[in-house]
Scaffold this motif. Structure first.
Motif, short mmCIF file in Angstrom:
data_model
loop_
_atom_site.label_atom_id
_atom_site.label_comp_id
_atom_site.label_asym_id
_atom_site.label_seq_id
_atom_site.Cartn_x
_atom_site.Cartn_y
_atom_site.Cartn_z
N LEU A 39 0.80 -1.21 0.02
CA LEU A 39 0.04 -0.07 0.09
C LEU A 39 0.83 1.29 0.01
O LEU A 39 2.06 1.24 0.57
CB LEU A 39 -0.85 -0.07 1.05
N ASP A 43 -2.38 5.01 2.64
CA ASP A 43 -3.07 3.86 2.72
C ASP A 43 -2.71 3.13 3.95
O ASP A 43 -3.82 2.25 4.69
CB ASP A 43 -3.14 3.22 1.35
N HIS A 46 -4.26 4.91 6.76
CA HIS A 46 -5.88 4.67 6.64
C HIS A 46 -5.97 3.42 7.24
O HIS A 46 -6.98 3.24 7.94
CB HIS A 46 -6.39 4.68 5.25
N GLN A 47 -5.43 2.31 6.77
CA GLN A 47 -5.54 0.93 7.47
C GLN A 47 -5.54 0.78 8.65
O GLN A 47 -6.12 0.26 9.48
CB GLN A 47 -4.81 -0.27 6.45
N SER A 50 -8.31 2.34 10.54
CA SER A 50 -9.49 1.45 10.65
C SER A 50 -9.58 0.55 11.45
O SER A 50 -10.54 -0.03 12.04
CB SER A 50 -9.78 1.01 9.08
N ARG A 51 -8.32 -0.06 11.98
CA ARG A 51 -8.25 -1.34 12.81
C ARG A 51 -8.24 -0.63 14.33
O ARG A 51 -8.58 -1.69 15.11
CB ARG A 51 -6.75 -1.88 12.64
N THR A 56 -14.33 2.52 8.67
CA THR A 56 -14.12 1.68 7.73
C THR A 56 -12.72 2.20 6.80
O THR A 56 -12.18 3.54 7.24
CB THR A 56 -15.07 1.61 6.66
N PHE A 57 -12.20 1.62 6.02
CA PHE A 57 -10.69 2.03 5.33
C PHE A 57 -11.27 3.34 4.60
O PHE A 57 -10.42 4.46 4.58
CB PHE A 57 -10.48 1.03 4.56
N ASN A 61 -9.97 7.29 5.31
CA ASN A 61 -9.47 8.00 4.15
C ASN A 61 -9.87 9.55 4.24
O ASN A 61 -9.03 10.55 4.15
CB ASN A 61 -9.66 7.35 2.89
N GLY A 178 -0.89 -0.85 10.36
CA GLY A 178 -1.06 -1.14 8.80
C GLY A 178 0.08 -1.92 8.25
O GLY A 178 1.14 -1.82 8.76
#
Length: 227
Positions: A39, A43, A46-47, A50-51, A56-57, A61, A178
């Motif tokens: 990624l 990103d 972002h991941q 989200s965790r 959400t991803f 974002n 991430g």
């Protein structure tokens, strides 16, 4: 170079250049996705977010984009048509380009070679796309706005500022869990130089021009104003 080159001409020229830049930028994202080498730094962030949150991803974002844009605006970045177009069109074009062809299958050697080619192509497309839609002078995306205003307010070159932003996002995303790969590192180190080279090419083309600030004469002294 520290100055951002601008596209010559009025809106009839600059709007098509803006759209072309966004299309190339979206194509660069798709090429990076096709590489399967990791990624992009943002990103990864972002991941990671989200965790650790209900987001959400995609929502992560958006949240990061809003936060970055707010910071850039506070530092003096200009928000314009290009900013809105970036938010609306890039995602739509990524979806369109992705639907035109699926990921290739084959032996690990073929996939590795294809991934490496896509990774290099993605960096080039992202650099050229960034230079064109920023050069249109109609407003930049959140991260590019922060890049430009950061270079303007510091003594660092645009490539250095962009690289620092990418590495900061990558480090934060890694701490949050991430995932990243070889392509992520290549992107973080290569996107700054790619953007800077693209700026140079635009500035030295017939399409572009560079506005340099006028420096005062050496013997000019500031006036004292009493209030």
């Amino acid at each position: 170079m520290r100055e951002t080159p601008h596209v010559r001409g009025g809106l009839l020229v600059r709007v098509p250049v803006l759209l072309l830049g966004l299309a190339l930028f979206a194509a660069g994202i798709v090429a990076a996705l096709e590489s399967r080498l990791g990624l992009s730094p943002w990103d990864v962030l972002h991941q990671g977010i989200s965790r650790h949150t209900p987001l959400t991803f995609g929502e992560a974002n958006i949240a990061v984009s809003v936060a970055v844009l707010a910071g850039a605006w506070l530092l003096g970045a200009r928000i314009g048509l290009g900013t809105v177009a970036n938010a609306v069109l890039v995602g739509s074009l990524v979806q369109l380009f992705s639907s035109l062809g699926g990921r290739r299958q084959g032996s690990p050697t073929i996939r590795s070679a294809f991934g490496s080619a896509c990774s290099r192509r993605g960096l080039a497309l992202l650099g050229v796309g960034t230079a064109l839609y920023l050069g249109a002078g109609l407003g930049a995306g959140p991260r590019d706005s922060l890049m430009v205003v950061g270079a303007r307010r510091t003594r660092f070159r645009i490539g250095v500022v962009r690289g620092a932003l990418e590495l900061s996002a990558l480090a934060s995303g890694f701490v949050l869990g991430g995932t990243f790969g070889v392509g992520t590192i290549a992107f973080a180190l290569g996107i700054g130089p790619s953007v800077e080279v693209s700026f140079w090419l635009l500035a030295h083309s017939r399409l572009g021009r560079v506005e340099r600030p006028v420096e005062p004469a050496h013997d000019q002294r500031p006036e004292l104003v009493c209030r």
